[in-house]
Design a protein around this motif. Structure first.
Motif, short mmCIF file in Angstrom:
data_model
loop_
_atom_site.label_atom_id
_atom_site.label_comp_id
_atom_site.label_asym_id
_atom_site.label_seq_id
_atom_site.Cartn_x
_atom_site.Cartn_y
_atom_site.Cartn_z
N UNK A 107 -2.67 52.63 -31.28
CA UNK A 107 -3.83 53.37 -30.77
C UNK A 107 -4.40 52.76 -29.49
N UNK A 108 -4.53 51.46 -29.44
CA UNK A 108 -5.11 50.82 -28.25
C UNK A 108 -4.24 51.03 -27.01
N UNK A 129 -7.70 54.51 -23.87
CA UNK A 129 -8.01 53.41 -22.95
C UNK A 129 -9.06 52.41 -23.38
N UNK A 130 -10.12 52.80 -24.03
CA UNK A 130 -11.19 51.85 -24.34
C UNK A 130 -11.15 51.33 -25.77
N UNK A 176 -19.66 53.02 -23.84
CA UNK A 176 -18.48 52.79 -22.99
C UNK A 176 -18.81 52.96 -21.50
N UNK A 177 -20.11 53.05 -21.17
CA UNK A 177 -20.52 53.19 -19.78
C UNK A 177 -21.56 52.12 -19.48
N UNK A 178 -21.35 51.37 -18.38
CA UNK A 178 -22.32 50.33 -18.04
C UNK A 178 -23.49 50.93 -17.26
N UNK A 179 -24.44 50.09 -16.87
CA UNK A 179 -25.65 50.59 -16.20
C UNK A 179 -25.39 51.17 -14.82
N UNK A 223 -16.93 52.94 -16.57
CA UNK A 223 -16.43 52.83 -17.94
C UNK A 223 -16.06 51.39 -18.24
N UNK A 224 -16.18 51.04 -19.51
CA UNK A 224 -15.87 49.68 -19.92
C UNK A 224 -15.47 49.68 -21.39
N UNK A 225 -14.77 48.63 -21.76
CA UNK A 225 -14.52 48.40 -23.18
C UNK A 225 -15.78 47.73 -23.74
#
Length: 163
Positions: free
Chosen positions: A69-70, A74-75, A6-9, A13-15
């Motif tokens: 739930x969604x 958040x993700x 859930x974490x980019x480079x 945070x991201x889906x």
């Protein structure tokens, strides 16, 4: 330890992108336990809580929560659940009610969060309906018991009671 998906480079945070994942039947089973006084336990068992049928109301709340739930986490991906079930296992000797929630789907991502959300909201509903009698109730042992499907396969927590 696996990578935090859930974490980019850049640390944002991201889906998670599940576009390339294969669909499979996925199931998750979770639990929560509510500890209460003997009086509260007896009132729930006898159906004499003034707010109504505690367990059936909590069951409906748990199913509704799994479907939302969604909107709460958040993700989480919005999912088209194929099955949600909430069951109760009262234990008169310990004045506890173990709540077990099962969520099932055929999709590209798992349903662990939906099963966990179902049992948490069912437990909170039980608390809400009985708090006038017992504000000292405790919600405990929220955990994933089992999950099947997907790339990671099957997980079964050891030393648990579930089907």
């Amino acid at each position: 330890m696996s990578e935090l998906t859930h974490i980019d480079d850049k640390g944002r945070v991201r889906m998670v992108d599940v576009t390339q994942k294969k669909t499979s039947q996925r199931t998750a089973v979770a639990q929560a336990v509510v500890l209460m006084s003997a009086e509260t336990f007896q009132r729930i068992a006898a159906g004499t809580v003034s707010k109504g049928n505690v367990l059936e109301t909590a069951r409906i709340a748990g199913v509704m929560a799994a479907k939302k739930t969604a909107d709460l986490i958040p993700m989480c991906h919005p999912l088209n659940l194929t099955h949600v079930q909430v069951d109760f296992f009262p234990d008169a000797s310990s004045h506890t009610i173990r709540i077990e929630g099962t969520a099932r789907i055929v999709d590209q991502t798992g349903v662990e969060m939906e099963a966990l959300t179902a049992v948490c909201v069912a437990a909170l509903t039980l608390y809400d309906m009985c708090k006038a009698v017992d504000k000292a109730m405790t919600i405990t042992d929220v955990r994933l018991l089992k999950k099947t499907g997907g790339k990671s396969g099957t997980f079964v927590r050891e030393n648990t009671t579930h089907e």
